[in-house]
Design an enzyme around this catalytic site. Structure first.
Site, PDB file in Angstrom:
ATOM      1  N   HIS A 154       1.522   2.057  -3.330  1.00 13.79           N
ATOM      2  CA  HIS A 154       0.618   2.873  -4.174  1.00 13.79           C
ATOM      3  C   HIS A 154       0.641   4.204  -3.831  1.00 13.79           C
ATOM      4  O   HIS A 154       0.682   5.185  -4.830  1.00 13.79           O
ATOM      5  CB  HIS A 154      -0.908   2.783  -3.841  1.00 13.79           C
ATOM      6  CG  HIS A 154      -0.789   1.519  -4.331  1.00 13.79           C
ATOM      7  ND1 HIS A 154      -1.645   1.153  -5.624  1.00 13.79           N
ATOM      8  CD2 HIS A 154      -1.388   0.298  -4.056  1.00 13.79           C
ATOM      9  CE1 HIS A 154      -1.671   0.438  -5.701  1.00 13.79           C
ATOM     10  NE2 HIS A 154      -2.309  -0.503  -4.800  1.00 13.79           N
TER      11      HIS A 154
ATOM     12  N   GLU B 115       0.907  -0.735  -0.256  1.00 12.35           N
ATOM     13  CA  GLU B 115      -0.428   0.252  -0.377  1.00 12.35           C
ATOM     14  C   GLU B 115       0.618   1.478   0.298  1.00 12.35           C
ATOM     15  O   GLU B 115       0.685   2.028  -0.701  1.00 12.35           O
ATOM     16  CB  GLU B 115      -0.967  -0.085   0.717  1.00 12.35           C
ATOM     17  CG  GLU B 115      -1.621  -1.541   1.246  1.00 12.35           C
ATOM     18  CD  GLU B 115      -2.222  -1.459   0.273  1.00 12.35           C
ATOM     19  OE1 GLU B 115      -2.669  -0.123  -0.764  1.00 12.35           O
ATOM     20  OE2 GLU B 115      -3.453  -2.837  -0.146  1.00 12.35           O
TER      21      GLU B 115
END
Ligand code: ZN
Length: 175
Positions: free
Chosen positions: A147, A144
Site C-alpha cells: 500500500h 500493507e
C-alpha cells in the site's frame, strides 16, 4: 478520542501514490493518526490497514492479526503500529494465500508472498524493531507495505482466475 476514518477504494488515485517516510516521529499529530487508524481497522474488522487507505500518504501501517469471519485461522496479536517499515530479507519460499483489502470491497485474490521475512520498523515511541515475521503476519506486512508503494493485491494475482468474490471465497474457506 479516536475517530473512524473514511476508507478510500480502488480507483482513488491516492491509493496509487508512493508514500513518504515519516521524518518526525515526535510529531504530536502522529499519535492521533495511529489511534484513528487502529479504530478504523477495528471497526471494519480488518487485520491490517495502511495510512494511504485513509488518504494519508505516509509510511505507516497497522498490523492487527486476529481471527475474524474472513480469516478464521488468523493468529491473535496486539494491534501494532509500524512506522517507516522495510523488508530487510526474504525467505525466498513463496506461498499462495487468499487476501482481501478494505479498499477492494467484495473481492478476494490468491497471492504469492514470501512465507518468512525479516523486517524493521519504528514503533510509535521511536524504537527500532528488527524481527522475523512468518506466515499470516508476514503476509499482512507484505500486503500493507505494498500500500505504501501504491500497489493493491489485484496487481499481485498471477492469473485473473485467482480473483473471486467474497461469497465464493467463503465457500472455499468453510468447505
Ligand atoms: Zn489492503
Amino acid at each position: 478520542m479516536s475517530k473512524m476514518l473514511k476508507i478510500l477504494e480502488i480507483g482513488n488515485p491516492v491509493l496509487r501514490q508512493k508514500s513518504t517516510a515519516i521524518a518526525n516521529i515526535t510529531d504530536p499529530e502522529l499519535d492521533g493518526t495511529i489511534a484513528d487508524l487502529m479504530a478504523t481497522c477495528d471497526a471494519a474488522n480488518g487485520v491490517g490497514i495502511a495510512a494511504p487507505q485513509v488518504a494519508s500518504s505516509v509510511r505507516l501501517f497497522i498490523v492487527a492479526s486476529r481471527p475474524s469471519p474472513r480469516y478464521p485461522h488468523a493468529p491473535t496479536m496486539a494491534p501494532t503500529a509500524m512506522i517507516n517499515p522495510q523488508i530487510v530479507d526474504r525467505s525466498g519460499e513463496l506461498v499462495s494465500g487468499w487476501e482481501g483489502c478494505l479498499s477492494v470491497p467484495g473481492l478476494r485474490g490468491s497471492v504469492l508472498r514470501d512465507r518468512a521475512i525479516e523486517v524493521k520498523y519504528l514503533t510509535r515511541h521511536g524504537e527500532l524493531v528488527h524481527q522475523e515475521l512468518t506466515d499470516f503476519v508476514a503476509r499482512i506486512f507484505q500486503h500493507e507495505l505494498d500500500h505504501l508503494d501504491g500497489i493493491l493485491f489485484p496487481d499481485r494475482v498471477s492469473n485473473s482466475t485467482d480473483l473471486i468474490t467474497e461469497a465464493e471465497y467463503m465457500k472455499i474457506v468453510f468447505d
